[in-house]
Design a protein around this motif. Structure first.
Motif, short mmCIF file in Angstrom:
data_model
loop_
_atom_site.label_atom_id
_atom_site.label_comp_id
_atom_site.label_asym_id
_atom_site.label_seq_id
_atom_site.Cartn_x
_atom_site.Cartn_y
_atom_site.Cartn_z
N HIS A 146 0.86 -1.19 0.00
CA HIS A 146 0.00 0.00 0.00
C HIS A 146 0.89 1.23 0.00
CE1 HIS A 146 -3.02 2.75 2.30
NE2 HIS A 146 -3.00 3.00 1.01
N VAL A 147 0.71 2.07 -1.01
CA VAL A 147 1.52 3.28 -1.18
C VAL A 147 0.61 4.50 -1.12
CG1 VAL A 147 2.98 4.57 -2.78
CG2 VAL A 147 3.27 2.10 -2.56
N SER A 148 1.02 5.49 -0.34
CA SER A 148 0.26 6.74 -0.27
C SER A 148 1.22 7.87 0.09
CB SER A 148 -0.85 6.65 0.78
OG SER A 148 -1.60 7.85 0.83
N ALA A 149 1.04 9.02 -0.58
CA ALA A 149 1.86 10.21 -0.31
C ALA A 149 3.35 9.89 -0.39
CB ALA A 149 1.51 10.81 1.06
N ASP A 150 3.73 9.09 -1.40
CA ASP A 150 5.13 8.73 -1.65
C ASP A 150 5.76 7.90 -0.53
OD1 ASP A 150 5.27 9.94 -4.18
OD2 ASP A 150 5.67 11.90 -3.29
N GLU A 151 4.94 7.25 0.27
CA GLU A 151 5.45 6.37 1.31
C GLU A 151 4.84 4.98 1.20
OE1 GLU A 151 6.85 9.03 5.11
OE2 GLU A 151 4.92 7.99 5.22
N VAL A 152 5.60 3.99 1.63
CA VAL A 152 5.06 2.64 1.81
C VAL A 152 4.37 2.61 3.16
CG1 VAL A 152 5.61 0.20 2.09
CG2 VAL A 152 6.82 1.56 0.36
N VAL A 153 3.06 2.46 3.14
CA VAL A 153 2.27 2.49 4.37
C VAL A 153 2.29 1.13 5.07
CG1 VAL A 153 -0.02 2.91 5.34
CG2 VAL A 153 0.80 4.28 3.40
N SER A 154 2.09 0.07 4.29
CA SER A 154 2.10 -1.29 4.83
C SER A 154 2.29 -2.25 3.67
CB SER A 154 0.78 -1.60 5.56
OG SER A 154 -0.30 -1.60 4.64
N PHE A 155 2.60 -3.52 4.00
CA PHE A 155 2.73 -4.52 2.95
C PHE A 155 2.48 -5.90 3.50
CE2 PHE A 155 6.99 -3.90 4.68
CZ PHE A 155 7.57 -5.17 4.69
N GLN A 156 2.22 -6.84 2.59
CA GLN A 156 1.94 -8.21 2.97
C GLN A 156 2.60 -9.14 1.96
OE1 GLN A 156 -2.21 -9.14 3.46
NE2 GLN A 156 -1.83 -11.24 4.11
N THR A 157 3.27 -10.19 2.45
CA THR A 157 3.94 -11.17 1.59
C THR A 157 3.13 -12.46 1.58
OG1 THR A 157 6.09 -10.23 2.17
CG2 THR A 157 6.08 -12.42 1.18
N VAL A 158 2.99 -13.05 0.38
CA VAL A 158 2.27 -14.32 0.23
C VAL A 158 3.17 -15.29 -0.53
CG1 VAL A 158 0.13 -15.39 -0.53
CG2 VAL A 158 0.14 -12.96 0.07
N MET A 159 3.32 -16.51 -0.01
CA MET A 159 4.28 -17.47 -0.56
C MET A 159 3.68 -18.32 -1.68
SD MET A 159 6.23 -18.63 2.95
CE MET A 159 7.11 -19.97 2.14
N THR A 160 2.91 -17.72 -2.56
CA THR A 160 2.21 -18.46 -3.60
C THR A 160 3.17 -19.19 -4.53
OG1 THR A 160 0.36 -16.91 -3.50
CG2 THR A 160 0.55 -18.26 -5.48
N GLY A 161 4.23 -18.51 -4.97
CA GLY A 161 5.18 -19.14 -5.87
C GLY A 161 5.87 -20.34 -5.23
N ASP A 162 6.26 -20.20 -3.98
CA ASP A 162 6.87 -21.31 -3.24
C ASP A 162 5.91 -22.48 -3.12
OD1 ASP A 162 9.53 -21.13 -2.58
OD2 ASP A 162 9.21 -20.13 -0.67
N LEU A 163 4.65 -22.18 -2.83
CA LEU A 163 3.66 -23.25 -2.69
C LEU A 163 3.45 -23.99 -4.00
CD1 LEU A 163 0.98 -21.49 -0.45
CD2 LEU A 163 2.47 -23.39 0.20
#
Length: 293
Positions: A146-163
């Motif tokens: 999530h990006v807002s006002a030129d900052e990374v506000v939050s993020f989430q990683t999902v291991m779909t490729g590994d799975l």
């Protein structure tokens, strides 16, 4: 122009590969090279020789690097910057005599980290000023940011490729999902997983059963497996992308699947060239570093 005119070197140093570009001060690529000397193949004292060998015919100019080279197992650990924050930190970590490593990003709760993707995010934002929304970076470990006002506000990683790799390589589905592709099968898997994500494990085995009982083609099974996993990912990350402006940064085929899956959920996304974003981010980091020196 040739590499002899380079004033700096851009480096994308991941786990399996090292890619470098000889750059002009304006950000023009003068030459490029690559090797299999990724972080995972090197001891700590092997990084400098690997870089020097790959750029032996280029000027010994400053290097701006991103990726796993800055991990705890890398050349020198570049401490994470905590979100919310700009994608690019103002402080780079020096490794050796001339390699300046861009820090990754960390999130305290829920715990998460990234290295390398922050540079692509910064590059995308430098190419798209004042952009707000969600950036998806597909891969072995897909990032939703999530990006807002030129900052990374939050993020989430999902291991779909590994799975996907683990399931097709080390479970009974290795017999059913060998090769080929079926676009309709992929979209069916996406729809099934988004509609009932709690049934994912059961739907996975049904791919094997359909192959045995109904001659489900391997290409369809493989595509549906991918769709089920991507669909489960979209269900889990719905608070990120629903109603947002979305950019997908990544290589053609994989990023295209995410664009297709999102489009099927009435969530249009723009696909962005990963190399262009990486170079734009490294260029932004170089200019920031140069301004401080």
């Amino acid at each position: 122009m040739s590499a002899a005119a380079a004033t700096w070197i851009a480096a994308d140093w991941g786990t399996t590969h090292l890619r470098v570009w000889a750059m002009s001060d304006s950000g023009t690529v003068l030459a490029a090279a690559g090797s299999a000397d990724g972080m995972g193949t090197l001891t700590r004292d092997g990084f400098a020789p690997a870089l020097d060998a790959l750029t032996a015919d280029w000027p010994a100019v400053p290097v701006i690097a991103c990726g796993m080279v800055g991990s705890r197992q890398g050349w020198t650990e570049a401490p994470y910057s905590a979100v919310p924050c700009p994608a690019l930190a103002s402080n780079l970590t020096l490794a050796g005599t001339r390699c300046h490593i861009i820090p990754g990003l960390k999130q305290a709760s829920p715990a998460d980290v990234m290295r390398g993707e922050e540079t692509q995010i910064a590059g995308f934002l430098s190419l798209n000023p004042r952009w707000d929304g969600v950036i998806c970076l597909p891969g072995t470990h897909t990032k939703w940011v999530h990006v807002s006002a030129d900052e990374v506000v939050s993020f989430q990683t999902v291991m779909t490729g590994d799975l996907f790799a683990a399931i097709t390589g080390h479970t009974v589905l290795r017999h059913s999902c060998t090769d080929g592709w079926d676009d309709a099968g992929f979209l069916q898997g996406v729809d099934d997983a988004i509609a009932r994500p709690e049934k994912l494990a059961a739907r996975l085995f049904s791919l094997r059963a359909e192959g045995l009982l109904n001659d489900l083609p391997n290409a369809t099974a493989r595509a549906r497996l991918s769709g089920l996993l991507v669909g489960a990912e979209l269900a889990a990350t719905k608070p990120y992308w629903l109603g947002q402006q979305i950019a997908v940064i990544g290589a053609g085929t994989l990023a295209g699947l995410y664009v297709t899956a999102l489009g099927a959920q009435a969530a249009p996304a723009t696909q962005v060239n990963a190399d262009r974003a990486t170079l734009a981010g490294l260029t932004a980091a170089y200019r920031s570093w140069k301004d401080q020196t």
